[in-house]
Design a protein around this motif. Structure first.
Motif, PDB file in Angstrom:
ATOM      1  N   ASP A  55       0.873  -1.164   0.000  1.00 41.66           N
ATOM      2  CA  ASP A  55       0.000   0.000   0.000  1.00 41.66           C
ATOM      3  C   ASP A  55       0.915   1.221   0.000  1.00 41.66           C
ATOM      4  O   ASP A  55       2.145   1.092  -0.085  1.00 41.66           O
ATOM      5  N   ARG A  56       0.356   2.424   0.087  1.00 43.33           N
ATOM      6  CA  ARG A  56       1.182   3.626  -0.016  1.00 43.33           C
ATOM      7  C   ARG A  56       2.166   3.750   1.135  1.00 43.33           C
ATOM      8  O   ARG A  56       3.300   4.202   0.941  1.00 43.33           O
ATOM      9  N   ALA A  57       1.767   3.342   2.325  1.00 41.20           N
ATOM     10  CA  ALA A  57       2.668   3.419   3.467  1.00 41.20           C
ATOM     11  C   ALA A  57       3.854   2.471   3.293  1.00 41.20           C
ATOM     12  O   ALA A  57       4.999   2.813   3.607  1.00 41.20           O
ATOM     13  N   VAL A  58       3.577   1.270   2.793  1.00 41.68           N
ATOM     14  CA  VAL A  58       4.655   0.305   2.563  1.00 41.68           C
ATOM     15  C   VAL A  58       5.595   0.812   1.475  1.00 41.68           C
ATOM     16  O   VAL A  58       6.827   0.799   1.631  1.00 41.68           O
ATOM     17  N   LEU A  59       5.038   1.284   0.369  1.00 42.33           N
ATOM     18  CA  LEU A  59       5.865   1.808  -0.707  1.00 42.33           C
ATOM     19  C   LEU A  59       6.710   2.992  -0.241  1.00 42.33           C
ATOM     20  O   LEU A  59       7.905   3.080  -0.539  1.00 42.33           O
ATOM     21  N   GLY A  60       6.078   3.902   0.505  1.00 41.85           N
ATOM     22  CA  GLY A  60       6.819   5.054   1.017  1.00 41.85           C
ATOM     23  C   GLY A  60       7.939   4.641   1.951  1.00 41.85           C
ATOM     24  O   GLY A  60       9.035   5.222   1.929  1.00 41.85           O
ATOM     25  N   SER A  61       7.695   3.627   2.757  1.00 45.81           N
ATOM     26  CA  SER A  61       8.729   3.144   3.685  1.00 45.81           C
ATOM     27  C   SER A  61       9.906   2.547   2.927  1.00 45.81           C
ATOM     28  O   SER A  61      11.074   2.784   3.266  1.00 45.81           O
ATOM     29  N   ILE A  62       9.620   1.773   1.878  1.00 46.38           N
ATOM     30  CA  ILE A  62      10.696   1.184   1.084  1.00 46.38           C
ATOM     31  C   ILE A  62      11.453   2.265   0.330  1.00 46.38           C
ATOM     32  O   ILE A  62      12.693   2.254   0.260  1.00 46.38           O
ATOM     33  N   GLU A  63      10.721   3.234  -0.229  1.00 45.26           N
ATOM     34  CA  GLU A  63      11.389   4.346  -0.913  1.00 45.26           C
ATOM     35  C   GLU A  63      12.299   5.112   0.050  1.00 45.26           C
ATOM     36  O   GLU A  63      13.393   5.550  -0.328  1.00 45.26           O
ATOM     37  N   PHE A  64      11.870   5.245   1.303  1.00 44.41           N
ATOM     38  CA  PHE A  64      12.680   5.964   2.294  1.00 44.41           C
ATOM     39  C   PHE A  64      13.983   5.226   2.589  1.00 44.41           C
ATOM     40  O   PHE A  64      15.062   5.821   2.555  1.00 44.41           O
ATOM     41  N   VAL A  65      13.901   3.934   2.878  1.00 45.28           N
ATOM     42  CA  VAL A  65      15.128   3.229   3.261  1.00 45.28           C
ATOM     43  C   VAL A  65      16.079   3.081   2.080  1.00 45.28           C
ATOM     44  O   VAL A  65      17.309   3.075   2.270  1.00 45.28           O
ATOM     45  N   VAL A  66      15.537   2.994   0.872  1.00 40.41           N
ATOM     46  CA  VAL A  66      16.408   2.930  -0.300  1.00 40.41           C
ATOM     47  C   VAL A  66      17.019   4.300  -0.593  1.00 40.41           C
ATOM     48  O   VAL A  66      18.231   4.419  -0.794  1.00 40.41           O
ATOM     49  N   GLY A  67      16.178   5.338  -0.585  1.00 38.61           N
ATOM     50  CA  GLY A  67      16.654   6.664  -0.955  1.00 38.61           C
ATOM     51  C   GLY A  67      17.430   7.379   0.123  1.00 38.61           C
ATOM     52  O   GLY A  67      18.437   8.043  -0.153  1.00 38.61           O
ATOM     53  N   GLN A  68      16.997   7.253   1.384  1.00 42.14           N
ATOM     54  CA  GLN A  68      17.620   7.996   2.471  1.00 42.14           C
ATOM     55  C   GLN A  68      18.697   7.210   3.214  1.00 42.14           C
ATOM     56  O   GLN A  68      19.668   7.782   3.696  1.00 42.14           O
ATOM     57  N   LEU A  69      18.533   5.901   3.312  1.00 41.11           N
ATOM     58  CA  LEU A  69      19.502   5.089   4.042  1.00 41.11           C
ATOM     59  C   LEU A  69      20.435   4.321   3.115  1.00 41.11           C
ATOM     60  O   LEU A  69      21.383   3.683   3.585  1.00 41.11           O
ATOM     61  N   GLY A  70      20.183   4.381   1.822  1.00 44.35           N
ATOM     62  CA  GLY A  70      21.075   3.733   0.869  1.00 44.35           C
ATOM     63  C   GLY A  70      21.036   2.221   0.887  1.00 44.35           C
ATOM     64  O   GLY A  70      22.014   1.565   0.522  1.00 44.35           O
ATOM     65  N   VAL A  71      19.916   1.646   1.290  1.00 45.11           N
ATOM     66  CA  VAL A  71      19.805   0.188   1.343  1.00 45.11           C
ATOM     67  C   VAL A  71      19.830  -0.374  -0.085  1.00 45.11           C
ATOM     68  O   VAL A  71      19.043   0.050  -0.930  1.00 45.11           O
ATOM     69  N   PRO A  72      20.703  -1.347  -0.366  1.00 47.00           N
ATOM     70  CA  PRO A  72      20.843  -1.840  -1.734  1.00 47.00           C
ATOM     71  C   PRO A  72      19.960  -3.029  -2.101  1.00 47.00           C
ATOM     72  O   PRO A  72      19.974  -3.454  -3.250  1.00 47.00           O
ATOM     73  N   LEU A  73      19.210  -3.584  -1.136  1.00 47.36           N
ATOM     74  CA  LEU A  73      18.444  -4.786  -1.442  1.00 47.36           C
ATOM     75  C   LEU A  73      17.057  -4.721  -0.832  1.00 47.36           C
ATOM     76  O   LEU A  73      16.899  -4.396   0.345  1.00 47.36           O
ATOM     77  N   VAL A  74      16.049  -5.060  -1.633  1.00 42.21           N
ATOM     78  CA  VAL A  74      14.679  -5.228  -1.168  1.00 42.21           C
ATOM     79  C   VAL A  74      14.291  -6.684  -1.425  1.00 42.21           C
ATOM     80  O   VAL A  74      14.401  -7.157  -2.555  1.00 42.21           O
ATOM     81  N   MET A  75      13.866  -7.389  -0.385  1.00 42.24           N
ATOM     82  CA  MET A  75      13.401  -8.753  -0.555  1.00 42.24           C
ATOM     83  C   MET A  75      11.924  -8.842  -0.210  1.00 42.24           C
ATOM     84  O   MET A  75      11.485  -8.336   0.827  1.00 42.24           O
ATOM     85  N   VAL A  76      11.144  -9.483  -1.077  1.00 41.87           N
ATOM     86  CA  VAL A  76       9.743  -9.797  -0.807  1.00 41.87           C
ATOM     87  C   VAL A  76       9.706 -11.269  -0.418  1.00 41.87           C
ATOM     88  O   VAL A  76      10.087 -12.128  -1.214  1.00 41.87           O
ATOM     89  N   LEU A  77       9.263 -11.551   0.797  1.00 46.75           N
ATOM     90  CA  LEU A  77       9.301 -12.921   1.301  1.00 46.75           C
ATOM     91  C   LEU A  77       7.905 -13.447   1.570  1.00 46.75           C
ATOM     92  O   LEU A  77       7.208 -13.001   2.481  1.00 46.75           O
ATOM     93  N   GLY A  78       7.484 -14.408   0.756  1.00 44.87           N
ATOM     94  CA  GLY A  78       6.242 -15.118   1.007  1.00 44.87           C
ATOM     95  C   GLY A  78       6.522 -16.366   1.822  1.00 44.87           C
ATOM     96  O   GLY A  78       7.675 -16.685   2.138  1.00 44.87           O
ATOM     97  N   HIS A  79       5.477 -17.099   2.172  1.00 42.21           N
ATOM     98  CA  HIS A  79       5.672 -18.329   2.935  1.00 42.21           C
ATOM     99  C   HIS A  79       4.578 -19.332   2.610  1.00 42.21           C
ATOM    100  O   HIS A  79       3.493 -18.964   2.136  1.00 42.21           O
ATOM    101  N   GLU A  80       4.870 -20.596   2.867  1.00 41.93           N
ATOM    102  CA  GLU A  80       3.902 -21.656   2.619  1.00 41.93           C
ATOM    103  C   GLU A  80       2.684 -21.496   3.529  1.00 41.93           C
ATOM    104  O   GLU A  80       2.767 -20.966   4.627  1.00 41.93           O
ATOM    105  N   ARG A  81       1.542 -21.982   3.076  1.00 38.42           N
ATOM    106  CA  ARG A  81       0.303 -21.992   3.849  1.00 38.42           C
ATOM    107  C   ARG A  81      -0.058 -20.595   4.359  1.00 38.42           C
ATOM    108  O   ARG A  81      -0.384 -20.407   5.529  1.00 38.42           O
ATOM    109  N   CYS A  82      -0.005 -19.623   3.468  1.00 32.63           N
ATOM    110  CA  CYS A  82      -0.300 -18.232   3.832  1.00 32.63           C
ATOM    111  C   CYS A  82      -1.807 -18.038   3.988  1.00 32.63           C
ATOM    112  O   CYS A  82      -2.589 -18.307   3.068  1.00 32.63           O
ATOM    113  N   GLY A  83      -2.226 -17.558   5.151  1.00 28.12           N
ATOM    114  CA  GLY A  83      -3.638 -17.353   5.424  1.00 28.12           C
ATOM    115  C   GLY A  83      -4.263 -16.278   4.561  1.00 28.12           C
ATOM    116  O   GLY A  83      -5.444 -16.375   4.184  1.00 28.12           O
ATOM    117  N   ALA A  84      -3.486 -15.242   4.229  1.00 31.39           N
ATOM    118  CA  ALA A  84      -4.023 -14.172   3.390  1.00 31.39           C
ATOM    119  C   ALA A  84      -4.310 -14.681   1.981  1.00 31.39           C
ATOM    120  O   ALA A  84      -5.330 -14.327   1.374  1.00 31.39           O
TER     121      ALA A  84
END
Length: 208
Positions: free
Chosen positions: A90-119
């Protein structure tokens, strides 16, 4: 080379490849029962004494069986963690990722799913019933539903296949984000998808 156990933060070089190697090395330590990082107050105090230099941001699910710092054997200050039901953006998640990449210089974003996800199961159930669940849960279902539709409700493995597809769709959305697309294209930032096995604790990268 990864940082020493008492030096949380960015691996030498600060590249997407180095960051991914450190995450996966931590997962191997976790799975083998030989973690090197303890979550105690002295580690917290040490991390608080300087500026944070995390090397990765991990977007995962809220499932209580998937504690992200633990499964990657990371201590304070090493990774930024975002958790939503089914790792939905959502917008908050996207903004948070943009912040850590742009402001903190984080070089990696990982999206982690898992087996038997209730959602994901909720999205499958909603599509089969032809009814939206109501409330804000509808947002989660709506975001996951395209992955379910792409797999097809008739597929006997719709749950696990839709989970993988949803991870890859989330990765694609992040790579196309207005503020992430340029550093991703330049190779300064990596966006990867992965899946966590609840039974073994192993994280496996997904291709796509």
């Amino acid at each position: 080379m990864a940082p020493a156990p008492d030096e949380p933060g960015r691996p030498a070089g600060g590249t997407p490849r180095a960051a991914l190697a450190e995450l996966l090395a931590g997962n191997r330590r976790f799975v083998s029962g030989q973690p090197i990082h303890g979550h105690d107050v002295t580690a917290a105090a040490a991390a608080a004494s300087g500026d944070q230099q995390p090397y990765a941001v991990v977007l995962g699910c809220i499932d209580s069986r998937v504690p992200l710092e633990a499964i990657f054997d990371q201590t304070f200050g090493s990774i930024c963690v975002i958790r939503t039901g089914g790792h939905v953006l959502d917008r908050a998640v996207l903004g948070s990722i943009e912040f850590v990449v742009g402001q903190l210089g984080v070089p990696l974003v990982m999206v982690l799913g898992h087996e038997r996800c209730g959602a994901v199961a909720a999205a499958v159930d909603a599509l089969r019933a032809g009814e939206r669940p109501g409330g804000s849960l509808t947002h989660l279902v709506d975001q996951i539903a395209p992955a379910v539709t792409e797999v097809g409700l008739a597929d006997p493995r719709v749950g696990p296949l839709a989970t993988r597809r949803h991870v890859l769709r989330t990765v694609a959305a992040l790579r196309a984000d207005d503020l992430l697309a340029a550093p991703v294209a330049a190779g300064r930032v990596g966006v990867v998808g992965a899946l966590y096995d609840l039974a073994t604790g192993t994280v496996t990268l997904l291709e796509g």
